[in-house]
Scaffold this motif. Structure first.
Motif, short mmCIF file in Angstrom:
data_model
loop_
_atom_site.label_atom_id
_atom_site.label_comp_id
_atom_site.label_asym_id
_atom_site.label_seq_id
_atom_site.Cartn_x
_atom_site.Cartn_y
_atom_site.Cartn_z
N LEU A 39 -5.24 32.46 -36.48
CA LEU A 39 -5.37 31.12 -37.76
C LEU A 39 -4.09 31.03 -38.45
N SER A 40 -4.35 29.68 -38.95
CA SER A 40 -3.40 30.14 -40.00
C SER A 40 -4.39 30.26 -41.56
N VAL A 41 -3.64 30.71 -42.60
CA VAL A 41 -4.12 30.94 -43.69
C VAL A 41 -5.07 30.06 -44.19
N THR A 42 -4.72 28.75 -43.98
CA THR A 42 -5.28 27.50 -44.75
C THR A 42 -6.48 27.64 -43.62
N GLN A 43 -6.74 27.51 -42.33
CA GLN A 43 -8.10 27.85 -41.72
C GLN A 43 -8.65 28.90 -42.03
N LEU A 44 -7.81 29.84 -41.95
CA LEU A 44 -9.28 30.64 -42.83
C LEU A 44 -9.62 30.72 -43.67
N MET A 45 -8.95 29.66 -44.95
CA MET A 45 -9.34 29.45 -46.43
C MET A 45 -10.63 28.22 -45.64
N THR A 46 -10.33 28.08 -44.87
CA THR A 46 -11.35 26.38 -44.37
C THR A 46 -12.78 27.50 -43.64
N GLU A 47 -12.48 28.52 -42.64
CA GLU A 47 -13.65 29.30 -42.47
C GLU A 47 -14.87 29.92 -42.99
N LEU A 48 -13.90 30.73 -44.18
CA LEU A 48 -14.33 32.26 -45.43
C LEU A 48 -14.56 31.41 -46.54
N GLY A 49 -14.34 30.04 -46.80
CA GLY A 49 -15.00 30.10 -48.17
C GLY A 49 -14.29 30.51 -49.35
N VAL A 50 -12.46 30.75 -49.40
CA VAL A 50 -12.36 31.68 -50.41
C VAL A 50 -10.80 30.85 -50.80
N ALA A 51 -10.60 31.39 -52.09
CA ALA A 51 -8.84 30.39 -52.75
C ALA A 51 -7.73 30.99 -51.63
N GLN A 52 -6.87 30.56 -51.56
CA GLN A 52 -5.56 31.26 -50.74
C GLN A 52 -4.89 32.22 -51.73
N PRO A 53 -5.15 31.96 -52.35
CA PRO A 53 -4.31 33.64 -53.20
C PRO A 53 -5.10 35.19 -52.46
N THR A 54 -6.37 34.83 -52.83
CA THR A 54 -7.45 36.37 -52.55
C THR A 54 -6.98 35.70 -51.09
N ILE A 55 -7.06 34.84 -49.94
CA ILE A 55 -6.75 34.83 -49.00
C ILE A 55 -5.64 35.69 -48.19
N SER A 56 -4.22 35.68 -49.08
CA SER A 56 -2.57 35.88 -48.83
C SER A 56 -3.08 37.30 -49.14
N ILE A 57 -3.72 37.91 -50.44
CA ILE A 57 -3.91 39.17 -50.63
C ILE A 57 -4.09 40.15 -49.50
N ASN A 58 -5.04 39.35 -49.27
CA ASN A 58 -6.32 40.50 -48.58
C ASN A 58 -5.34 40.32 -47.12
N VAL A 59 -4.80 39.49 -46.35
CA VAL A 59 -4.02 39.24 -45.29
C VAL A 59 -2.76 40.19 -45.17
#
Length: 308
Positions: A39-59
């Motif tokens: 999945l892309s970072v954008t798709q992870l945002m949608t699936e998990l309902g979390v903002a992009q900066p938070t997803i990026s940091i954890n990735v």
């Protein structure tokens, strides 16, 4: 989706990093959702309902721990994949198994424990000056811990205390100290030599002569608000002490040896940068942190293990 390796072996050296990466609920959910798909970072945002900066940091944390890999998709988006189904943790079985070949400690330049300062002097953080310029009392403000540049003219010193991360029984082959620094002139003067001496645990490691105070060109990391016509960057200097002698930038500076430092696991290691009153070139010091100058580091002390 690339095929997964069935099991990844985690060495004792990587245990803490991997354990920290697995300790967050969100990171576990990312690993879970990547179990069957890329999945892309954008798709992870949608699936998990979390903002992009938070997803990026954890990735990024998961990628650094080598639990996922990332690649660039057709639309320049970061694609994330999980490449292992299971982990095999190898616990340490002998002294030093969980230590890296080199352990590094980065000390912010404002975290000195003692100093002797002569005006002109001052400190700056990444967003502005700290205290009042040319007032040595500013060097005792609590805000000094945020300093990214400090300077003093003529003679003086700043001293730091580092913890010793090596447990008893682990033998070192070398201790390496590095810092970005230069002389201190009014404004700047690129022909302004200053003799800067480094002491470790009170022992003279050696003296180097900084050629000048550099200000013609802006430092690559120096903030935009910093005054033009002032010090902009320094030279990255590296001191190394081993079982034979002491060196600065690979040139021998003294006969001081590692065993002369009397390193002890329970005691701090003191590091002093000093322009001595008796120095031939007594022209001050600028010391740079990670967001000033040309090098993205503070004062770094590295502990190099004896190879087995």
């Amino acid at each position: 989706m690339q095929p997964k390796d069935s099991t990844k072996i985690i060495s004792p050296v990587k245990l803490q990093e991997v354990a920290k990466a697995l300790s967050g609920d969100l990171r576990l959910r990312i690993l879970e959702i990547l179990g069957k798909q890329t999945l892309s970072v954008t798709q992870l945002m949608t699936e998990l309902g979390v903002a992009q900066p938070t997803i990026s940091i954890n990735v990024q944390i998961l990628e650094q721990a080598e639990l996922i890999t990332t690649s660039q998709g057709a639309n320049r988006e970061k694609l994330c994949s999980r490449v292992h189904d299971s982990l095999l943790l190898l616990l340490p079985s002998a002294l030093g198994d969980a230590l890296h070949e080199m352990e590094e400690i980065m000390m912010p330049i404002g975290m000195y424990t003692d100093c002797s300062i002569t005006p002109t002097c001052g400190m700056a953080g990444k967003d502005g000056l700290i205290g009042s310029p040319d007032d040595p009392r500013s060097f005792y403000l609590p805000e000094r811990s945020e300093a990214e540049l400090l300077w003093f003219s003529e003679s003086g010193f700043v001293e730091y205390r580092f913890p010793n991360p090596m447990p008893p029984g682990i033998e070192l082959s070398a201790l390496v100290l590095s810092a970005e620094l230069c002389s201190e002139a009014l404004g700047y003067d690129e022909d302004w030599p200053s003799d800067i001496t480094v002491f470790i645990n009170g022992k003279r490691l050696g003296t180097i002569t900084s050629p000048g105070d550099y200000g013609k060109e802006k430092g690559s990391l120096t903030p935009s608000w910093w005054m033009p016509g002032s010090t902009q960057y320094g030279q990255l200097c590296e001191w190394r002490i081993d079982k034979v002698a002491s060196f600065c930038n690979k040139e021998k500076v003294s006969d001081l040896q590692l065993q002369d430092l009397n390193l002890n696991f329970t005691k701090p290691i003191t590091v002093r940068f000093e322009v001595e009153e008796t120095a031939k070139n007594r022209r001050g010091l600028n010391l740079f942190g990670a967001t000033f100058g040309n090098h993205s580091q503070a004062i770094k002390l590295s502990f190099v293990r004896e190879r087995k």
